[in-house]
Design a protein around this motif. Structure first.
Motif, mmCIF file in Angstrom:
data_model
loop_
_atom_site.group_PDB
_atom_site.id
_atom_site.type_symbol
_atom_site.label_atom_id
_atom_site.label_comp_id
_atom_site.label_asym_id
_atom_site.label_seq_id
_atom_site.Cartn_x
_atom_site.Cartn_y
_atom_site.Cartn_z
ATOM 1 N N ALA A 1 -7.615 -3.185 -5.406
ATOM 2 C CA ALA A 1 -7.207 -2.774 -4.058
ATOM 3 C C ALA A 1 -6.291 -3.822 -3.432
ATOM 4 O O ALA A 1 -5.269 -3.483 -2.818
ATOM 5 N N LYS B 1 -6.856 0.617 -0.007
ATOM 6 C CA LYS B 1 -8.244 0.426 0.384
ATOM 7 C C LYS B 1 -9.104 0.552 -0.869
ATOM 8 O O LYS B 1 -8.769 1.300 -1.801
ATOM 9 N N GLU B 2 -10.218 -0.175 -0.884
ATOM 10 C CA GLU B 2 -11.089 -0.153 -2.056
ATOM 11 C C GLU B 2 -11.597 1.254 -2.349
ATOM 12 O O GLU B 2 -11.699 1.666 -3.509
#
Length: 162
Positions: free
Chosen positions: A127, A133-134
């Motif tokens: 990420a 975003k993760e």
């Protein structure tokens, strides 16, 4: 590598295999991967960036490799491709060939699969490198695995001909 200091040589050697594997996974072709590989290390030697840590160094090389791959794929020579007529179609490749299946994935899916499985990076690290975003990375991994499974099971192995 004449004219370069010992630290630069160590950094190039340390990242050499990773950069080549990632370039090959993105470009799908040895010659194109060689070009990207060379471009990445020329940029490194020209810019001579300072790295804060080993993670920062690895992230820099991954980001530059992905950017160089993207630039190469957008080049005039890559976008001007003509279709071969049916007389020149190659024999189908076995659907269980993993490299064939990986090459069928989209660039974004190929990148996350490569970084997760081949570079052993966590979703958090991916990420950070890909500036996502993760949760998005986990979603991309799930979709990429699903797509790979379909390809390996023989569904969607070959594009439908019109």
């Amino acid at each position: 590598m004449t004219g370069h200091n010992e630290e630069q040589i160590k950094i190039v050697k340390r990242n050499s295999n990773m950069v080549y594997r990632l370039a090959f996974s993105q470009m799908k072709d040895k010659e194109d991967a060689d070009d990207v590989y060379q471009d990445v290390f020329l940029r490194y030697l020209k810019n001579n960036p300072c790295f804060e840590s080993a993670e920062h160094e690895k992230a820099w090389f991954i980001r530059v490799t992905l950017n160089c791959s993207k630039t190469s794929l957008k080049s005039f020579w890559k976008t001007r491709v003509a279709e071969l007529d049916e007389r020149f179609e190659a024999e189908p490749v076995s659907g269980d060939d993993l490299s064939f299946a990986l090459n069928k994935l989209s660039k974004k899916h190929r990148a996350v699969i490569h970084l997760f499985y081949y570079e052993d990076m966590s979703t958090a690290d991916i990420a950070q490198v890909l500036k996502l975003k993760e949760g998005n990375v986990r979603m991309l991994l799930t979709r990429a695995r699903r797509e790979l499974k379909k390809i390996l099971e023989g569904e969607d192995c070959f594009e439908k001909r019109v």
